[in-house]
Design a protein around this motif. Sequence first.
Motif, PDB file in Angstrom:
ATOM      1  N   ILE A 196       0.916  -1.214   0.027  1.00  0.00           N
ATOM      2  CA  ILE A 196      -0.117   0.057  -0.041  1.00  0.00           C
ATOM      3  C   ILE A 196       0.941   1.311  -0.040  1.00  0.00           C
ATOM      4  O   ILE A 196       0.525   2.081  -0.535  1.00  0.00           O
ATOM      5  N   ASN A 197       1.820   1.195   0.737  1.00  0.00           N
ATOM      6  CA  ASN A 197       2.858   2.285   0.677  1.00  0.00           C
ATOM      7  C   ASN A 197       3.834   2.477  -0.452  1.00  0.00           C
ATOM      8  O   ASN A 197       4.581   1.722  -0.683  1.00  0.00           O
ATOM      9  N   PRO A 198       3.655   3.415  -1.225  1.00  0.00           N
ATOM     10  CA  PRO A 198       4.453   3.383  -2.561  1.00  0.00           C
ATOM     11  C   PRO A 198       5.983   3.445  -2.403  1.00  0.00           C
ATOM     12  O   PRO A 198       7.074   2.857  -3.056  1.00  0.00           O
ATOM     13  N   ALA A 199       6.457   3.867  -1.249  1.00  0.00           N
ATOM     14  CA  ALA A 199       7.957   3.802  -0.692  1.00  0.00           C
ATOM     15  C   ALA A 199       8.326   2.424  -0.497  1.00  0.00           C
ATOM     16  O   ALA A 199       9.635   2.415  -0.829  1.00  0.00           O
ATOM     17  N   PRO A 234      12.050  -3.619  -5.541  1.00  0.00           N
ATOM     18  CA  PRO A 234      12.535  -5.016  -5.855  1.00  0.00           C
ATOM     19  C   PRO A 234      12.658  -5.626  -4.439  1.00  0.00           C
ATOM     20  O   PRO A 234      13.318  -5.180  -3.439  1.00  0.00           O
ATOM     21  N   GLY A 235      12.229  -7.060  -4.178  1.00  0.00           N
ATOM     22  CA  GLY A 235      12.631  -7.692  -3.122  1.00  0.00           C
ATOM     23  C   GLY A 235      11.581  -8.001  -2.086  1.00  0.00           C
ATOM     24  O   GLY A 235      11.719  -8.507  -1.029  1.00  0.00           O
ATOM     25  N   VAL A 236      10.758  -6.786  -1.814  1.00  0.00           N
ATOM     26  CA  VAL A 236       9.582  -6.662  -1.134  1.00  0.00           C
ATOM     27  C   VAL A 236       8.486  -7.800  -1.152  1.00  0.00           C
ATOM     28  O   VAL A 236       8.313  -8.377  -0.520  1.00  0.00           O
ATOM     29  N   LYS A 237       7.783  -7.727  -2.489  1.00  0.00           N
ATOM     30  CA  LYS A 237       6.790  -8.408  -2.745  1.00  0.00           C
ATOM     31  C   LYS A 237       7.428  -9.958  -2.899  1.00  0.00           C
ATOM     32  O   LYS A 237       6.357 -10.744  -1.897  1.00  0.00           O
ATOM     33  N   GLU A 238       8.516 -10.263  -3.021  1.00  0.00           N
ATOM     34  CA  GLU A 238       9.109 -11.693  -2.977  1.00  0.00           C
ATOM     35  C   GLU A 238       9.139 -12.250  -1.419  1.00  0.00           C
ATOM     36  O   GLU A 238       9.201 -13.501  -1.403  1.00  0.00           O
ATOM     37  N   ASN A 239       9.431 -11.229  -0.644  1.00  0.00           N
ATOM     38  CA  ASN A 239       9.592 -11.432   0.633  1.00  0.00           C
ATOM     39  C   ASN A 239       8.774 -11.041   1.764  1.00  0.00           C
ATOM     40  O   ASN A 239       9.100 -10.908   2.794  1.00  0.00           O
ATOM     41  N   MET A 240       7.475 -11.001   1.359  1.00  0.00           N
ATOM     42  CA  MET A 240       6.134 -10.244   2.099  1.00  0.00           C
ATOM     43  C   MET A 240       6.149 -10.980   3.438  1.00  0.00           C
ATOM     44  O   MET A 240       6.005 -10.394   4.352  1.00  0.00           O
ATOM     45  N   LYS A 241       6.217 -12.440   3.269  1.00  0.00           N
ATOM     46  CA  LYS A 241       5.840 -13.193   4.764  1.00  0.00           C
ATOM     47  C   LYS A 241       6.729 -12.642   5.547  1.00  0.00           C
ATOM     48  O   LYS A 241       6.452 -12.280   6.865  1.00  0.00           O
ATOM     49  N   ALA A 266       5.078  -0.907   7.598  1.00  0.00           N
ATOM     50  CA  ALA A 266       5.588   0.053   6.353  1.00  0.00           C
ATOM     51  C   ALA A 266       5.110  -0.392   5.103  1.00  0.00           C
ATOM     52  O   ALA A 266       4.752   0.399   4.146  1.00  0.00           O
ATOM     53  N   THR A 267       4.869  -1.544   4.806  1.00  0.00           N
ATOM     54  CA  THR A 267       4.227  -1.908   3.503  1.00  0.00           C
ATOM     55  C   THR A 267       2.680  -1.768   3.256  1.00  0.00           C
ATOM     56  O   THR A 267       2.214  -1.625   2.176  1.00  0.00           O
ATOM     57  N   GLN A 268       2.151  -1.592   4.553  1.00  0.00           N
ATOM     58  CA  GLN A 268       0.503  -1.605   4.386  1.00  0.00           C
ATOM     59  C   GLN A 268       0.159  -0.288   4.587  1.00  0.00           C
ATOM     60  O   GLN A 268      -0.979  -0.020   4.421  1.00  0.00           O
ATOM     61  N   ILE A 269       0.882   0.576   5.390  1.00  0.00           N
ATOM     62  CA  ILE A 269       0.499   1.972   5.990  1.00  0.00           C
ATOM     63  C   ILE A 269       1.163   3.046   4.981  1.00  0.00           C
ATOM     64  O   ILE A 269       2.198   3.272   5.180  1.00  0.00           O
ATOM     65  N   ASP A 270       0.318   3.746   4.383  1.00  0.00           N
ATOM     66  CA  ASP A 270       1.122   4.668   3.440  1.00  0.00           C
ATOM     67  C   ASP A 270       0.824   6.117   4.442  1.00  0.00           C
ATOM     68  O   ASP A 270      -0.007   6.420   5.036  1.00  0.00           O
ATOM     69  N   PRO A 271       2.267   6.558   4.450  1.00  0.00           N
ATOM     70  CA  PRO A 271       2.216   7.819   5.472  1.00  0.00           C
ATOM     71  C   PRO A 271       1.197   8.997   5.131  1.00  0.00           C
ATOM     72  O   PRO A 271       0.998   9.914   5.670  1.00  0.00           O
ATOM     73  N   ALA A 272       0.832   8.955   3.713  1.00  0.00           N
ATOM     74  CA  ALA A 272      -0.018   9.975   3.295  1.00  0.00           C
ATOM     75  C   ALA A 272      -1.725   9.512   3.160  1.00  0.00           C
ATOM     76  O   ALA A 272      -2.446  10.305   2.888  1.00  0.00           O
ATOM     77  N   GLY A 273      -1.866   8.217   3.782  1.00  0.00           N
ATOM     78  CA  GLY A 273      -3.301   7.880   3.908  1.00  0.00           C
ATOM     79  C   GLY A 273      -3.778   8.308   5.107  1.00  0.00           C
ATOM     80  O   GLY A 273      -3.453   9.074   5.935  1.00  0.00           O
ATOM     81  N   ALA A 274      -5.106   7.736   5.056  1.00  0.00           N
ATOM     82  CA  ALA A 274      -5.937   7.972   5.862  1.00  0.00           C
ATOM     83  C   ALA A 274      -5.717   7.862   7.535  1.00  0.00           C
ATOM     84  O   ALA A 274      -5.905   8.726   8.555  1.00  0.00           O
ATOM     85  N   PHE A 275      -4.789   6.692   7.630  1.00  0.00           N
ATOM     86  CA  PHE A 275      -4.292   6.264   9.021  1.00  0.00           C
ATOM     87  C   PHE A 275      -3.789   7.278   9.707  1.00  0.00           C
ATOM     88  O   PHE A 275      -3.684   7.359  10.992  1.00  0.00           O
ATOM     89  N   LEU A 276      -2.956   8.085   8.854  1.00  0.00           N
ATOM     90  CA  LEU A 276      -1.770   8.875   9.750  1.00  0.00           C
ATOM     91  C   LEU A 276      -2.137  10.498   8.996  1.00  0.00           C
ATOM     92  O   LEU A 276      -1.414  11.204   9.283  1.00  0.00           O
ATOM     93  N   ALA A 277      -3.411  10.649   8.539  1.00  0.00           N
ATOM     94  CA  ALA A 277      -3.366  12.031   8.086  1.00  0.00           C
ATOM     95  C   ALA A 277      -3.949  13.278   9.029  1.00  0.00           C
ATOM     96  O   ALA A 277      -3.482  14.370   8.986  1.00  0.00           O
TER      97      ALA A 277
END
Length: 295
Positions: free
Chosen positions: A48-51, A55-62, A243-254
């Motif tokens: 969810i977080n563009p940052a 590479p390497g994040v989706k492959e090692n998500m668990k 950090a993968t799930q929470i976008d700093p610009a999103g509603a959870f941290l707005a």
Amino acid sequence: MSGLRLLAIHAHPDDESSKGAATTAKYAAEGVEVLVLTCTGGERGDIINPAMDRPGVKENMKSIRHEEMAAAVKALGVKHRWLGHIDSGLPDPEGSPMRELLPEGCFALIPDDEVAQELVQVIREFRPHVIVTYDENGGYPHPDHLMVHRASMIAWEKAGDPTYHPELGQPWEPIKLYYSHGFVFQRMKMFHDLLVKEGKPSPYAPMMERWEKGFGDIMARVTTQVECADYFPNREAALRAHATQIDPAGAFLATPVEVQQRLWPTEEFELARTRVSTSLPEDDLFAGIDEVEET
């Protein structure tokens, strides 16, 4: 509050940080033994977080989500346990039955009673006085959230029954069960209106539309509001840990913590089941059971 125990059952890593996080942090700090049970590893979660979309994040998500969860648990000061199931993902139905779209072996395809047995074993080992779980909509209708609801309700009924799978441990009957209501339209609208008034962009509008159309007035269901503003910084730290799930610009941290503390200093719950008398509305998940002797 020493001797009291609370079990919070969640579907994925990050759910514990977006639903009732400040409340669990508050109770843990006050001496309640708090256990967060995460049913899946969140392996199929989107980035969810563009940052973090690199590479390497989706492959090692668990493994990444396990690391994020450890940081969130530390921020909240609670205990944690994995149930060990595989994330079902969030399929786009497009006219097909939901079960046909779910990947083989995922959490949502396990028989309800099989998951309930696992929850019963945890309940009998941990012996919580209070359980927090999701309502019949799952908080939102992700198949894993719906499974958490169904299995939790079975476990609530069966954990204290000595004839139900005695091999799972000595019977333990929880005293109260709550639904966590982490998404309240009135709260989102208050923060949305403030951002608009300040001439700032608001990320709340899509969530407000979704919740208003799909879930109605959640506040009409709320029975219990826990004052936990002092622990909003813990909640924000836990959210940022994912950090993968929470976008700093999103509603959870707005909305800054200090604004949330001033305008909406509570978290919301619905007393769904109780084995003791209590007066509504409540401001404490342990209302009515504070004097229960340790057994």
